[in-house]
Design an enzyme around this catalytic site. Structure first.
Site, PDB file in Angstrom:
ATOM      1  N   ASN A 103     -27.198 -88.996 -30.134  1.00 25.79           N
ATOM      2  CA  ASN A 103     -28.066 -90.173 -30.307  1.00 25.79           C
ATOM      3  C   ASN A 103     -27.600 -91.059 -31.457  1.00 25.79           C
ATOM      4  O   ASN A 103     -28.329 -91.947 -31.889  1.00 25.79           O
ATOM      5  CB  ASN A 103     -29.518 -89.736 -30.510  1.00 25.79           C
ATOM      6  CG  ASN A 103     -29.688 -88.885 -31.768  1.00 25.79           C
ATOM      7  OD1 ASN A 103     -28.739 -88.686 -32.522  1.00 25.79           O
ATOM      8  ND2 ASN A 103     -30.893 -88.392 -31.983  1.00 25.79           N
ATOM      9  N   HIS A 133     -27.003 -90.094 -34.552  1.00 25.57           N
ATOM     10  CA  HIS A 133     -27.453 -89.724 -35.911  1.00 25.57           C
ATOM     11  C   HIS A 133     -26.272 -89.290 -36.775  1.00 25.57           C
ATOM     12  O   HIS A 133     -25.279 -88.766 -36.290  1.00 25.57           O
ATOM     13  CB  HIS A 133     -28.581 -88.684 -35.888  1.00 25.57           C
ATOM     14  CG  HIS A 133     -28.195 -87.281 -35.532  1.00 25.57           C
ATOM     15  ND1 HIS A 133     -29.091 -86.371 -35.012  1.00 25.57           N
ATOM     16  CD2 HIS A 133     -27.025 -86.600 -35.627  1.00 25.57           C
ATOM     17  CE1 HIS A 133     -28.495 -85.223 -34.820  1.00 25.57           C
ATOM     18  NE2 HIS A 133     -27.233 -85.322 -35.178  1.00 25.57           N
ATOM     19  N   ASP A 193     -27.541 -81.863 -45.123  1.00 25.85           N
ATOM     20  CA  ASP A 193     -28.878 -81.583 -44.587  1.00 25.85           C
ATOM     21  C   ASP A 193     -29.132 -80.095 -44.424  1.00 25.85           C
ATOM     22  O   ASP A 193     -28.223 -79.277 -44.505  1.00 25.85           O
ATOM     23  CB  ASP A 193     -29.066 -82.317 -43.243  1.00 25.85           C
ATOM     24  CG  ASP A 193     -27.838 -82.211 -42.326  1.00 25.85           C
ATOM     25  OD1 ASP A 193     -26.964 -81.377 -42.598  1.00 25.85           O
ATOM     26  OD2 ASP A 193     -27.769 -82.966 -41.341  1.00 25.85           O
ATOM     27  N   GLU A 239     -32.211 -89.717 -37.767  1.00 26.98           N
ATOM     28  CA  GLU A 239     -32.462 -89.946 -36.345  1.00 26.98           C
ATOM     29  C   GLU A 239     -32.651 -91.445 -36.089  1.00 26.98           C
ATOM     30  O   GLU A 239     -32.884 -92.220 -37.027  1.00 26.98           O
ATOM     31  CB  GLU A 239     -33.718 -89.173 -35.926  1.00 26.98           C
ATOM     32  CG  GLU A 239     -33.635 -87.667 -36.160  1.00 26.98           C
ATOM     33  CD  GLU A 239     -32.702 -86.941 -35.186  1.00 26.98           C
ATOM     34  OE1 GLU A 239     -31.673 -87.512 -34.782  1.00 26.98           O
ATOM     35  OE2 GLU A 239     -32.996 -85.785 -34.843  1.00 26.98           O
TER      36      GLU A 239
HETATM   37  C1  F6R Z   1     -24.903 -81.538 -39.550  1.00 34.02           C
HETATM   38  C2  F6R Z   1     -25.167 -82.957 -39.309  1.00 34.02           C
HETATM   39  C3  F6R Z   1     -25.255 -83.508 -37.936  1.00 34.02           C
HETATM   40  C4  F6R Z   1     -24.073 -83.111 -37.056  1.00 34.02           C
HETATM   41  C5  F6R Z   1     -24.217 -83.714 -35.656  1.00 34.02           C
HETATM   42  C6  F6R Z   1     -23.098 -83.276 -34.747  1.00 34.02           C
HETATM   43  O1  F6R Z   1     -24.810 -81.265 -40.945  1.00 34.02           O
HETATM   44  O2  F6R Z   1     -25.319 -83.649 -40.247  1.00 34.02           O
HETATM   45  O3  F6R Z   1     -25.351 -84.909 -38.007  1.00 34.02           O
HETATM   46  O4  F6R Z   1     -22.893 -83.573 -37.643  1.00 34.02           O
HETATM   47  O5  F6R Z   1     -25.438 -83.332 -35.109  1.00 34.02           O
HETATM   48  O6  F6R Z   1     -23.199 -81.895 -34.518  1.00 34.02           O
HETATM   49  P1  F6R Z   1     -22.097 -81.151 -33.622  1.00 34.02           P
HETATM   50  O7  F6R Z   1     -20.830 -81.204 -34.379  1.00 34.02           O
HETATM   51  O8  F6R Z   1     -22.625 -79.745 -33.530  1.00 34.02           O
HETATM   52  O9  F6R Z   1     -22.058 -81.867 -32.336  1.00 34.02           O
END
Ligand code: F6R
Length: 264
Positions: free
Chosen positions: A137, A139, A67, A144
């Site tokens: 959440n 994701h 992403d 989301e």
């Molecule tokens: C980032 C992504 C997100 C993160 C998730 C956890 O490329 O795809 O799904 O993996 O938000 O982020 P952290 O590791 O910062 O808690």
């Protein structure tokens, strides 16, 4: 679904790095699906170290990032492109032409752009190993809650929870992105193997719902239950709300005995 419980962050980073290194050793032209976020930093440090020591060669590896924020140029310090270069690409020998990160600067024709990202994955033979973090959440990527399990790469509006989590990374007064381009859950589920890393208590509820709860669009990571080869690598706090921890430990013991290649 294999659930590997480690005492701490460091245990997770090392095991994830070993799993990636052995995938690349087995297939030098492996296609990796990559993630950003704080959970990934230690893992990328291990991969960079292994590369420096000569134990892993990325020269034939192809990468696709999950992403990117819409509206951020690659040079923006909070862009995922910048994150990847800072924490990983500048330390290893992935060829520039083999690196794919969604372009956050596109304006219009989003569907066409996202379809071309999907085509590039297909033309490269699909993703061999997809790395994932998980949001509070639930994701994965920026899928989301309420994302379709069949979703493909597309433009996605970020949830309030994600916006709040991200706000601290942007300068005061700077508007943080409200949308992102993300691989879909359907795209992720097509990877041959999936490795999800989670650390810290803030992730415990999302982790428990993903592994032990029903498959629901309210928790995107629960869709991983549909995949035949998923490994969750969790530290103690992230695993703290799982009810079957004893069982996962026993499965791990038997895996080490009967199919040790799954763990290294
Ligand atoms: C980032 C992504 C997100 C993160 C998730 C956890 O490329 O795809 O799904 O993996 O938000 O982020 P952290 O590791 O910062 O808690």
């Amino acid at each position: 679904m294999l659930v590997i419980l480690k005492q701490d962050n460091e245990g997770i980073n090392l095991q994830a790095a070993q799993l990636i290194a052995s995938a690349v050793k087995k297939k030098p032209a492996t296609t990796l699906g990559l993630a950003t976020g704080s959970t990934m930093i230690g893992l990328y440090q291990h991969l960079a170290r292994m590369h420096k020591e000569g134990t892993i060669d990325f020269s034939q590896v192809v990468t696709f990032n999950l992403d990117e924020y819409l509206g951020l140029p690659p040079t923006h310090p909070q862009s995922f492109c910048h994150f990847m270069h800072e924490h990983f690409f500048r330390h290893v020998n992935v060829q520039a032409r083999n690196i794919h990160i969604p372009d956050g600067t596109i304006r219009g024709n989003y569907e066409q752009y996202c379809a071309s990202y999907e085509s590039a994955i297909q033309e490269g033979g699909g993703i061999d190993l997809q790395l994932l973090g998980i949001g509070r959440n639930g994701h994965i990527g920026f899928n989301e809650p309420t994302s379709s399990i069949a979703s493909r790469t597309r433009l996605k509006v970020l949830s309030r929870e994600t916006l709040d989590d991200n706000a601290k990374f942007f300068d005061p007064g700077e508007e943080s992105p409200r949308c992102a381009i993300t691989m879909g859950i359907g795209t992720i589920l097509e990877a041959r193997k999936i490795l999800l890393l989670a650390t810290g208590e803030a992730k415990a509820e999302a982790v428990a719902k993903s592994i032990e709860g029903p498959i629901t669009c309210a928790v995107s990571a629960s869709a991983l239950q549909l995949h035949p080869d998923v490994t969750f690598l969790l530290d103690e706090p992230a695993a703290s709300k799982l009810t079957q921890r004893d069982y996962y430990h026993r499965v791990l013991e038997m895996t080490a005995l009967l199919t040790p290649e799954k763990l290294s």
